[in-house]
Design a protein around this motif. Structure first.
Motif, PDB file in Angstrom:
ATOM      1  N   ALA A 209      26.500  34.240  47.304  1.00  0.00           N
ATOM      2  CA  ALA A 209      26.347  34.953  48.568  1.00  0.00           C
ATOM      3  C   ALA A 209      27.514  34.643  49.505  1.00  0.00           C
ATOM      4  N   ILE A 210      27.955  33.388  49.500  1.00  0.00           N
ATOM      5  CA  ILE A 210      29.068  33.024  50.382  1.00  0.00           C
ATOM      6  C   ILE A 210      30.360  33.694  49.936  1.00  0.00           C
ATOM      7  N   TYR A 211      30.552  33.757  48.618  1.00  0.00           N
ATOM      8  CA  TYR A 211      31.752  34.408  48.104  1.00  0.00           C
ATOM      9  C   TYR A 211      31.800  35.862  48.562  1.00  0.00           C
ATOM     10  N   LEU A 212      30.648  36.511  48.559  1.00  0.00           N
ATOM     11  CA  LEU A 212      30.615  37.930  48.896  1.00  0.00           C
ATOM     12  C   LEU A 212      30.453  38.190  50.388  1.00  0.00           C
ATOM     13  N   PHE A 213      30.176  37.156  51.154  1.00  0.00           N
ATOM     14  CA  PHE A 213      29.910  37.388  52.568  1.00  0.00           C
ATOM     15  C   PHE A 213      31.189  37.737  53.322  1.00  0.00           C
TER      16      PHE A 213
ATOM     17  N   GLN B 284      35.360  28.718  52.421  1.00  0.00           N
ATOM     18  CA  GLN B 284      35.614  30.015  51.791  1.00  0.00           C
ATOM     19  C   GLN B 284      36.039  29.901  50.336  1.00  0.00           C
ATOM     20  N   THR B 285      36.682  28.796  49.970  1.00  0.00           N
ATOM     21  CA  THR B 285      37.193  28.696  48.614  1.00  0.00           C
ATOM     22  C   THR B 285      36.214  27.998  47.679  1.00  0.00           C
ATOM     23  N   VAL B 286      35.286  27.225  48.240  1.00  0.00           N
ATOM     24  CA  VAL B 286      34.384  26.433  47.418  1.00  0.00           C
ATOM     25  C   VAL B 286      33.624  27.244  46.353  1.00  0.00           C
ATOM     26  N   PRO B 287      33.085  28.434  46.669  1.00  0.00           N
ATOM     27  CA  PRO B 287      32.343  29.152  45.628  1.00  0.00           C
ATOM     28  C   PRO B 287      33.161  29.405  44.367  1.00  0.00           C
ATOM     29  N   VAL B 288      34.393  29.908  44.521  1.00  0.00           N
ATOM     30  CA  VAL B 288      35.207  30.206  43.347  1.00  0.00           C
ATOM     31  C   VAL B 288      35.646  28.914  42.646  1.00  0.00           C
ATOM     32  N   THR B 289      35.951  27.892  43.445  1.00  0.00           N
ATOM     33  CA  THR B 289      36.359  26.616  42.852  1.00  0.00           C
ATOM     34  C   THR B 289      35.257  26.039  41.972  1.00  0.00           C
ATOM     35  N   LEU B 290      34.046  26.060  42.487  1.00  0.00           N
ATOM     36  CA  LEU B 290      32.920  25.550  41.709  1.00  0.00           C
ATOM     37  C   LEU B 290      32.790  26.316  40.401  1.00  0.00           C
ATOM     38  N   TYR B 291      32.937  27.628  40.497  1.00  0.00           N
ATOM     39  CA  TYR B 291      32.799  28.483  39.334  1.00  0.00           C
ATOM     40  C   TYR B 291      33.884  28.162  38.295  1.00  0.00           C
ATOM     41  N   MET B 292      35.127  28.014  38.773  1.00  0.00           N
ATOM     42  CA  MET B 292      36.223  27.732  37.848  1.00  0.00           C
ATOM     43  C   MET B 292      36.052  26.371  37.184  1.00  0.00           C
ATOM     44  N   LEU B 293      35.720  25.365  37.974  1.00  0.00           N
ATOM     45  CA  LEU B 293      35.580  24.014  37.432  1.00  0.00           C
ATOM     46  C   LEU B 293      34.395  23.932  36.474  1.00  0.00           C
ATOM     47  N   ARG B 294      33.315  24.602  36.833  1.00  0.00           N
ATOM     48  CA  ARG B 294      32.139  24.554  35.984  1.00  0.00           C
ATOM     49  C   ARG B 294      32.441  25.116  34.601  1.00  0.00           C
ATOM     50  N   GLY B 295      33.173  26.242  34.590  1.00  0.00           N
ATOM     51  CA  GLY B 295      33.536  26.832  33.313  1.00  0.00           C
ATOM     52  C   GLY B 295      34.250  25.825  32.426  1.00  0.00           C
ATOM     53  N   TYR B 296      35.034  24.955  33.047  1.00  0.00           N
ATOM     54  CA  TYR B 296      35.781  23.979  32.260  1.00  0.00           C
ATOM     55  C   TYR B 296      34.939  22.777  31.884  1.00  0.00           C
ATOM     56  N   PHE B 297      34.189  22.258  32.842  1.00  0.00           N
ATOM     57  CA  PHE B 297      33.338  21.089  32.566  1.00  0.00           C
ATOM     58  C   PHE B 297      32.387  21.380  31.411  1.00  0.00           C
TER      59      PHE B 297
ATOM     60  N   VAL C 189      30.201  45.713  37.089  1.00  0.00           N
ATOM     61  CA  VAL C 189      30.291  44.526  37.933  1.00  0.00           C
ATOM     62  C   VAL C 189      31.508  44.602  38.852  1.00  0.00           C
ATOM     63  N   LEU C 190      32.649  45.026  38.281  1.00  0.00           N
ATOM     64  CA  LEU C 190      33.867  45.168  39.076  1.00  0.00           C
ATOM     65  C   LEU C 190      33.659  46.139  40.228  1.00  0.00           C
ATOM     66  N   THR C 191      32.993  47.255  39.938  1.00  0.00           N
ATOM     67  CA  THR C 191      32.785  48.273  40.963  1.00  0.00           C
ATOM     68  C   THR C 191      32.002  47.696  42.145  1.00  0.00           C
ATOM     69  N   VAL C 192      30.901  47.040  41.844  1.00  0.00           N
ATOM     70  CA  VAL C 192      30.093  46.499  42.935  1.00  0.00           C
ATOM     71  C   VAL C 192      30.858  45.405  43.679  1.00  0.00           C
ATOM     72  N   LEU C 193      31.503  44.521  42.905  1.00  0.00           N
ATOM     73  CA  LEU C 193      32.243  43.417  43.512  1.00  0.00           C
ATOM     74  C   LEU C 193      33.347  43.925  44.438  1.00  0.00           C
ATOM     75  N   ARG C 194      34.146  44.867  43.948  1.00  0.00           N
ATOM     76  CA  ARG C 194      35.239  45.412  44.755  1.00  0.00           C
ATOM     77  C   ARG C 194      34.665  46.190  45.939  1.00  0.00           C
ATOM     78  N   PHE C 195      33.556  46.878  45.701  1.00  0.00           N
ATOM     79  CA  PHE C 195      32.953  47.651  46.787  1.00  0.00           C
ATOM     80  C   PHE C 195      32.574  46.731  47.935  1.00  0.00           C
ATOM     81  N   VAL C 196      31.897  45.639  47.598  1.00  0.00           N
ATOM     82  CA  VAL C 196      31.466  44.699  48.629  1.00  0.00           C
ATOM     83  C   VAL C 196      32.664  44.109  49.362  1.00  0.00           C
ATOM     84  N   LEU C 197      33.685  43.720  48.589  1.00  0.00           N
ATOM     85  CA  LEU C 197      34.836  43.063  49.217  1.00  0.00           C
ATOM     86  C   LEU C 197      35.689  44.045  50.018  1.00  0.00           C
ATOM     87  N   THR C 198      35.731  45.321  49.595  1.00  0.00           N
ATOM     88  CA  THR C 198      36.564  46.302  50.283  1.00  0.00           C
ATOM     89  C   THR C 198      35.881  46.849  51.535  1.00  0.00           C
ATOM     90  N   PHE C 199      34.587  46.999  51.451  1.00  0.00           N
ATOM     91  CA  PHE C 199      33.825  47.596  52.547  1.00  0.00           C
ATOM     92  C   PHE C 199      34.041  46.827  53.850  1.00  0.00           C
TER      93      PHE C 199
END
Lengths: 286, 299
Positions: free
Chosen positions: A121-125, A157-170, B228-238
């Protein structure tokens, strides 16, 4: 058979047309940026259509880098601020997200799914929505203009993606290695420090690079928090303010753009493979 | 055991969560409160955090003349920008799918628009499109026979092939497509490279042509990523702010909601109205995020 051959030829040609077109379209603006930064403003105005590299005029760079006191634009100072803010963001982000990523990878605990949802949610907010209360709170506390506050916002702002990237590796580190370390008497933090981290150096490098790029490129929060504090402008902010205020030659703006863009491009090429793997790790699983 | 893990888990997450709660979650909740108060920037020093509540802001947002225009501009910007960036990304991924000499370099070049700082990218576009000394207009008037230079970023509308078109809006949409096609490219290429080969080879043996193989074998496997890309980009672009703000400042028919929110906040100092607009935006987005979550986790 006939249709097959027609298609193979057509798309064989189209493929190269696409490659050439997209390469030109991707590279041209950056070539143009560098080209104009070395040109004299008079030449740009006289022959705007000329694209041949001619001359190697450093005047624009001299003006943009010279300190404000010396009549320049003070970019050295902006670069120092941007570098400090970005490095601080990288350090803090890694420090908080490494234990967090380890926890969500290895531990089965109550509330784990909710944490996941929160980070997504934070990543998309939207940043612009977040900007309003932060602007208000920081104004009230008298902290607008604080670089520490800016770094904290970047970290969040960066924590969500960082967690995701690190988790993939761990995930790829064998649990047995960690268990062996635990049997040897390591605590949780000891396991992370002695086993997980040394094994995930590439992922750490990719993550650090990603966070650095985000912090260096950021514009909205820098604008909102720092605009009244010229001594604390980042390169992005300094450059955009430069364009907004007085009539400054395009060549100088382009020199500033090159100074903003070049470090990121250099870093990116240095770590491209790592970064792409880290970011798209989940896409392969579809 | 599991109790211990829960405690350790939350302990290790505590620093991250603290920052996120303080810097993101609490402020968001406060935006909701602000949207229902009459607050201006001047009041900040005097007033407490909680004033008297009113629905005036929300009413003003829906009643104000510019709001619906802005919303439609945002929708058009988002739909066409996202569509263009994904279409370009797909074309790029298909083109470099098979190895060739220099592929690594081509792939890296494709990513440049996305990784370059937005201020630098918008500046160079402004310069290229400048009607006086920009290269595009210089070439257009000299080689393509344009009557006069086109002010791509400051012209509300123009004619193209006899049709009336919103010039500046199209320009910012093209910029959006250019800047974010690498994002779609990356994810589509990664997915393509993980596709099992045997299906396509079987189709080839059965005599399926290139387009048939794409339509019936490759595309169906890409659809989940595209969705997934469509929704993701939509949210980020909007809710994107900096691209449009830096290119046009929201002028010439390119005012999107985020730029309007920014203007309410800074030029007018009207925090209540800005929050109310932002709230409307966030509610609309929550719907998209809901869709996204359903797509990502079908479990």
């Amino acid at each position: 058979m006939n249709r097959d051959r027609v298609e193979n030829v057509t798309f064989g040609v189209l493929r190269w047309v696409t490659i050439v077109f997209l390469t030109v379209v991707s590279l041209f603006p950056f070539y143009y940026m560098v080209l104009l930064s070395f040109r004299l403003i008079q030449d740009v105005q006289l022959s705007p259509g000329s694209l041949a590299p001619g001359g190697f005029n450093l005047g624009a760079y001299r003006e943009v880098l010279k300190s404000v006191d010396a009549g320049g634009q003070g970019f050295v100072r902006f670069i120092e601020i941007s570098a400090a803010v970005s490095v601080a963001t990288v350090v803090v982000t890694l420090a908080v997200s490494i234990p967090g990523a380890y926890a969500v990878t290895r531990l089965r605990f109550a509330g784990r799914r909710q944490v996941d949802a929160l980070f997504l949610a934070i990543y998309l907010f939207p940043a612009i929505v977040l900007a309003i209360p932060l602007y208000v709170v920081l104004s009230r506390l008298g902290l607008r203009g604080s670089l520490v506050a800016l770094v904290l916002v970047y970290v969040a702002q960066t924590v969500p993606v960082t967690l995701y990237m690190l988790r993939g590796y761990f995930d790829t580190i064998p649990v047995s290695l960690e268990e062996a370390a635990q049997l040897d008497g390591c605590g949780r933090l000891g396991v992370i420090w002695r086993v997980s981290l040394p094994l995930s150096r590439p992922a750490l490098a990719a993550t650090a690079l990603y966070v650095f790029m985000i912090a260096w490129n950021e514009y909205l929060f820098a604008l909102l928090f720092l605009v009244e504090r010229q001594d604390r402008w980042t390169v992005s902010l300094g450059l955009s303010q430069l364009a907004g205020t007085i009539e400054i030659p395009t060549t100088v703006l382009m020199a500033g753009s090159v100074l903003l863009t070049a470090p990121i491009v250099a870093l990116f090429f240095a770590g491209e493979r790592l970064l792409v793997e880290g970011l798209t790790g989940g896409a392969e699983k579809g | 055991m599991s109790r211990g893990e829960t405690r350790t888990g939350w302990g290790l997450l505590a620093p991250t969560l603290t920052i996120v709660l303080v810097v993101v979650v609490a402020p968001i909740l406060w935006t909701v409160l602000l949207a229902f108060q009459r607050v201006r920037v001047i009041d900040l020093r005097r007033k407490g955090l909680f004033g008297s509540f009113t629905t005036q802001n929300i009413e003003r947002v829906f009643g104000s003349p510019g709001f619906w225009d802005t919303l439609w501009t945002t929708v058009a910007y988002t739909v066409f920008g996202v569509g263009l960036s994904i279409a370009l990304g797909l074309a790029a991924a298909l083109a470099v799918r098979r190895p060739f000499r220099g592929r690594t370099l081509v792939r890296a070049s494709f990513l440049l628009p996305y990784i370059a700082p937005v201020v630098g990218a918008t500046f160079v576009w402004q310069t290229m499109l400048n009607p006086e000394y920009g290269v595009l207009n210089a070439w257009g008037t000299k080689l393509l026979g344009w009557d006069r230079p086109v002010d791509f970023l400051n012209q509300v509308s123009g004619t193209f092939l006899g049709m009336h078109v919103p010039t500046a809006l199209i320009t910012v949409i093209v910029f959006e497509g250019w800047r974010y096609f690498p994002f779609a490219f990356l994810f589509l290429l990664a997915r393509m490279q993980a596709l099992p080969r045997d299906l396509e080879e079987a189709a080839l043996v059965d005599g399926a042509t290139l387009t048939q193989r794409f339509r019936h074998v490759v595309l169906p496997q890409l659809l989940p990523v595209i969705a997934v890309l469509t929704v993701l980009r939509f949210v980020l672009t909007f809710t994107k702010f900096d691209d449009v703000y830096l290119l046009t400042g929201g002028g010439s028919g390119t005012e999107v909601v985020s730029v309007r929110v920014y203007d309410f906040l800074t030029s007018r100092g009207d925090i209540g109205a800005a929050s109310a607009e932002a709230l409307v935006l966030a509610v609309a987005l929550a719907l998209f995020v809901g869709v996204y979550l359903r797509l990502v986790r079908p479990r």
